[in-house]
Scaffold this motif. Structure first.
Motif, short mmCIF file in Angstrom:
data_model
loop_
_atom_site.label_atom_id
_atom_site.label_comp_id
_atom_site.label_asym_id
_atom_site.label_seq_id
_atom_site.Cartn_x
_atom_site.Cartn_y
_atom_site.Cartn_z
N LYS A 37 -3.82 27.83 1.40
CA LYS A 37 -3.49 29.06 0.67
C LYS A 37 -2.14 28.89 -0.03
CE LYS A 37 -6.98 31.56 2.25
NZ LYS A 37 -8.06 31.98 1.37
N LEU A 38 -1.91 29.66 -1.07
CA LEU A 38 -0.65 29.65 -1.81
C LEU A 38 0.06 31.00 -1.65
CD1 LEU A 38 -1.91 28.13 -5.19
CD2 LEU A 38 -1.22 26.89 -3.16
N SER A 39 1.39 30.99 -1.74
CA SER A 39 2.15 32.24 -1.71
C SER A 39 2.48 32.71 -3.12
CB SER A 39 3.45 32.06 -0.92
OG SER A 39 3.19 31.91 0.44
N SER A 40 3.03 31.80 -3.92
CA SER A 40 3.38 32.12 -5.31
C SER A 40 3.62 30.84 -6.10
CB SER A 40 4.63 33.01 -5.35
OG SER A 40 5.72 32.33 -4.77
N VAL A 41 3.66 30.98 -7.43
CA VAL A 41 3.95 29.85 -8.32
C VAL A 41 5.07 30.28 -9.27
CG1 VAL A 41 3.01 28.23 -10.01
CG2 VAL A 41 1.52 29.14 -8.21
N VAL A 42 6.11 29.43 -9.37
CA VAL A 42 7.26 29.75 -10.23
C VAL A 42 7.42 28.65 -11.28
CG1 VAL A 42 9.74 30.28 -10.28
CG2 VAL A 42 8.40 30.86 -8.25
N ASP A 43 7.62 29.07 -12.53
CA ASP A 43 7.84 28.12 -13.63
C ASP A 43 9.33 27.78 -13.69
OD1 ASP A 43 7.86 26.60 -15.88
OD2 ASP A 43 6.92 28.07 -17.19
N PHE A 44 9.68 26.50 -13.42
CA PHE A 44 11.07 26.06 -13.39
C PHE A 44 11.49 25.32 -14.67
CE2 PHE A 44 11.60 27.33 -9.10
CZ PHE A 44 12.95 27.23 -8.81
N THR A 45 10.61 25.26 -15.66
CA THR A 45 10.87 24.46 -16.86
C THR A 45 12.15 24.90 -17.57
OG1 THR A 45 8.47 24.40 -17.09
CG2 THR A 45 9.75 23.46 -18.89
N ALA A 46 12.30 26.21 -17.79
CA ALA A 46 13.48 26.72 -18.51
C ALA A 46 14.75 26.63 -17.65
CB ALA A 46 13.24 28.17 -18.92
N LYS A 47 14.60 26.83 -16.34
CA LYS A 47 15.77 26.83 -15.45
C LYS A 47 16.44 25.46 -15.38
CE LYS A 47 14.04 30.52 -12.48
NZ LYS A 47 13.52 30.86 -11.14
N ILE A 48 15.64 24.39 -15.51
CA ILE A 48 16.21 23.04 -15.38
C ILE A 48 16.20 22.27 -16.71
CG2 ILE A 48 15.62 22.88 -12.92
CD1 ILE A 48 13.23 21.12 -13.72
N ASN A 49 15.83 22.97 -17.80
CA ASN A 49 15.78 22.35 -19.14
C ASN A 49 14.93 21.07 -19.17
OD1 ASN A 49 17.46 24.32 -20.29
ND2 ASN A 49 19.28 23.25 -19.56
N ALA A 50 13.76 21.14 -18.55
CA ALA A 50 12.88 19.97 -18.48
C ALA A 50 12.06 19.83 -19.76
CB ALA A 50 11.95 20.09 -17.28
N ALA A 84 0.99 19.59 -15.82
CA ALA A 84 2.41 19.85 -15.55
C ALA A 84 2.81 19.11 -14.28
CB ALA A 84 2.64 21.35 -15.37
N THR A 85 4.13 18.99 -14.06
CA THR A 85 4.61 18.41 -12.80
C THR A 85 4.57 19.52 -11.75
OG1 THR A 85 6.09 16.94 -14.01
CG2 THR A 85 6.56 17.27 -11.68
N ARG A 160 8.81 11.69 -11.13
CA ARG A 160 9.03 13.04 -10.60
C ARG A 160 10.47 13.27 -10.11
NH1 ARG A 160 4.42 15.42 -8.60
NH2 ARG A 160 5.48 16.18 -6.77
N LEU A 161 11.24 12.19 -9.95
CA LEU A 161 12.55 12.31 -9.30
C LEU A 161 13.53 13.24 -10.01
CD1 LEU A 161 13.41 8.79 -7.86
CD2 LEU A 161 12.65 10.82 -6.65
N ASP A 162 13.56 13.19 -11.35
CA ASP A 162 14.48 14.07 -12.10
C ASP A 162 14.14 15.55 -11.86
OD1 ASP A 162 16.00 12.03 -13.12
OD2 ASP A 162 14.76 11.79 -14.92
#
Length: 198
Positions: A37-50, A84-85, A160-162
């Motif tokens: 099961k999953l709890s939630s999904v968060v988009d981190f692309t903008a937060k880390i400038n990926a 996506a990663t 994936r390390l970055d």
């Protein structure tokens, strides 16, 4: 159908629906995914400038053992479908040392800040294993953490390390540096069956 993959959650965002739908598709080929099961999904692309899309998937802590058993097969499949990663982390709670309902109450070690931060890193690195970690202090007094990983998994992890480093920095404010080295001891993969020693 996507809502069935989320733990106690009825209203889903478009991103959560996308990841949930991908999981239900994978379920037809991998039966082990059924109990995940999953709890939630968060988009981190903008937060880390990926440059590439980076999604952080939270799962309930009881599902962590299920995920560890299938993470090696599941992650590449999920990334292929979502394009996506994907980084997966268990939902953990940090409790204050001072907040007590009763005078004699003691805080479990799993709820301490250090334990939760270490657990987060292990989840992000999964399915590979951390061989060692060192705390280093720079000349200007700032701290960073050097993490040693198995060089046999360098090919799978390097891309994936970055993302892992940047997401961990946002979640914990800790700086990481990764190094690969040969593993001379015999570690077990998370969820792997133990081999009896002769």
């Amino acid at each position: 159908m996507a809502a069935n993959k989320f733990w106690k959650k009825k209203e889903l965002s478009s991103l959560e629906q996308q990841v949930g739908a991908a999981l239900t598709q994978i379920e037809s080929t991998m039966t082990e995914v059924k109990n995940l099961k999953l709890s939630s999904v968060v988009d981190f692309t903008a937060k880390i400038n990926a440059k590439k899309q980076v999604y952080l998937v939270y799962i309930p802590y009881p599902c962590l053992s299920i995920y560890n058993k299938i993470s090696q097969k599941l992650l590449p499949e999920l990334e292929k479908r979502v394009k996506a990663t994907i980084l997966v982390v268990a939902k953990r709670t940090i409790e204050s040392k001072w907040v007590k309902k009763h005078r004699s109450q003691t805080r479990p070690n799993s709820r301490t800040l250090t334990s939760v931060y270490d657990g987060l890193l292990e989840d992000l690195i999964s399915p590979s294993i951390i061989l060692g970690r060192r705390t280093r202090v720079r000349v200007d007094g700032t701290k960073f953490y050097r993490i040693f990983l198995d060089e046999s998994e360098q090919k799978d992890l390097e891309s994936r390390l970055d993302s892992i480093k940047d997401v961990y920095k946002v979640l914990t404010t800790r700086d990481l540096e990764f190094e690969f080295r040969r593993d001379d001891t015999f570690y077990q993969k998370k969820g792997a069956k133990k081999v009896a020693k002769k």
